[in-house]
Design an enzyme around this catalytic site. Structure first.
Site, PDB file in Angstrom:
ATOM      1  N   GLU A   1       0.730  -1.229   0.099  1.00 25.39           N
ATOM      2  CA  GLU A   1       0.120   0.100   0.442  1.00 25.39           C
ATOM      3  C   GLU A   1       0.589   1.602  -0.084  1.00 25.39           C
ATOM      4  O   GLU A   1       1.647   1.498   0.213  1.00 25.39           O
ATOM      5  CB  GLU A   1      -1.088   0.345   1.088  1.00 25.39           C
ATOM      6  CG  GLU A   1      -1.386  -0.932   1.173  1.00 25.39           C
ATOM      7  CD  GLU A   1      -2.805  -0.826   0.135  1.00 25.39           C
ATOM      8  OE1 GLU A   1      -2.949  -0.509  -0.496  1.00 25.39           O
ATOM      9  OE2 GLU A   1      -3.721  -1.876   0.214  1.00 25.39           O
TER      10      GLU A   1
ATOM     11  N   ASP B   1     -19.687  -8.867  -8.816  1.00 25.77           N
ATOM     12  CA  ASP B   1     -19.078  -8.467  -7.338  1.00 25.77           C
ATOM     13  C   ASP B   1     -18.674  -6.965  -8.083  1.00 25.77           C
ATOM     14  O   ASP B   1     -18.090  -5.881  -7.329  1.00 25.77           O
ATOM     15  CB  ASP B   1     -18.124  -8.887  -6.592  1.00 25.77           C
ATOM     16  CG  ASP B   1     -18.838  -8.114  -5.483  1.00 25.77           C
ATOM     17  OD1 ASP B   1     -19.428  -7.956  -4.915  1.00 25.77           O
ATOM     18  OD2 ASP B   1     -17.246  -8.209  -4.641  1.00 25.77           O
TER      19      ASP B   1
END
Length: 312
Positions: free
Chosen positions: A229, A254
């Site tokens: 990240e 999804d």
């Protein structure tokens, strides 16, 4: 360019011009909605003409002008010539219009008469080592999106990934309107074209192709993995929970539900006419923390779009 006195009753047999404005495109949609193989064939031809015109336009823009004879009059003449050139190159047997017609026919549930272009392809649609049953199934969006430029020739692993998931992506596009090539490109980017898929604790497949994390509202299965990240532009390793599915189709569905229903991605969802705009919209909405995400995703989408168009 008009199609006669009434948009509702243009003669398909006399459509020799190119749809270049909203009114003309509206007429095409009206004709296609009549569920006629003839109307679908003409609509497909017009979409191919639009694509060819953009292609020729890009080639013109890439050519240096002398400046000696350039003026508004010559530009208009060149534009009209390119328009007619696009029309003349469209509608050829085995061309892009046949592919668009086939897709429109399937989507509208029409059974064309035996031997017509809309029902019977003139040749198997293949890519690389793919067979007709495994070749990427292009959709209408593949033809109507702007031409793309890629810096590198797609690899076989990229082509294989696109072949594997094209049918599901096309199915989800039909249900949601999100271009299949956009979804395939993002899935390819997130997984390294299938080489770095998220695994569950026991080493099983999470089927999560889009790197969607499992937030507090997620009640399904999860997979915990170490991921990179970016915090204030600095890359850091963190353990995160990701959603896990029972199939790749569930993953596509999804993802499409997330993009379509979350207000967070509303602006990106409205930019499906451009790969770059769509990718930028996702980055601005915070889909990923990588500061280069939009640029990387745009390249991946263009690669996918290029691969799906190769089968024409």
């Amino acid at each position: 360019m008009g199609y006669g006195n009434s948009l509702g009753t243009p003669s398909l047999g006399n459509m020799q011009s190119l749809a270049v404005d909203t009114q003309s495109l509206g007429a095409l949609k009206l004709q296609a909605g009549k569920n006629s193989p003839e109307a679908i064939k003409e609509t497909a031809k017009q979409f191919e003409s639009l694509f060819m015109r953009e292609l020729v336009k890009s080639m013109r823009e890439a050519t240096m002008k002398s400046g000696m004879l350039d003026n508004p009059g010559s530009d208009l003449g060149t534009d009209l010539l390119d328009q007619q050139l696009a029309v003349s190159m469209s509608g050829q047997p085995g061309g892009l219009s046949d592919l668009i017609a086939q897709q429109l026919t399937r989507q509208m549930g029409i059974t064309a008469e035996p031997g017509t272009d809309a029902a019977t392809p003139t040749r198997p649609q293949t890519l690389g080592s793919a067979t007709p049953s495994t070749a990427p199934r292009a959709t209408a969006s593949d033809a109507t999106l702007p031409p793309v430029k890629i810096k590198r020739t797609p690899t076989e692993s990229q082509a294989s990934f696109v072949r594997q998931h094209s049918d599901v992506a096309s199915k989800v596009e039909k249900a949601t309107g999100i271009p299949a090539s956009f979804m395939l490109g993002q899935a390819g980017h997130e997984t390294g074209w299938g080489r770095a898929q998220i695994k569950t604790k026991g080493g099983g497949n999470s089927f999560n192709l889009f790197g969607i994390k499992a937030g507090a509202s997620w009640t399904g299965k999860v997979a915990e993995v170490t991921t990179t990240e970016y915090v204030n532009g600095v890359a850091k390793k963190q353990v995160a929970k990701f959603r896990a599915y029972d199939s790749y189709e569930d993953s596509f569905k999804d993802y499409a539900r997330l993009i379509s229903e979350s207000p967070r991605y509303a602006k990106a969802r409205a930019q499906t006419g451009s790969a770059q705009a769509f990718a930028s919209g996702l980055q601005k909405a915070g889909y990923a923390t990588d500061p280069e995400y939009a640029a990387k995703l745009s390249r991946a989408i263009n690669t996918t779009l290029h691969l799906r168009r190769l089968q024409v």
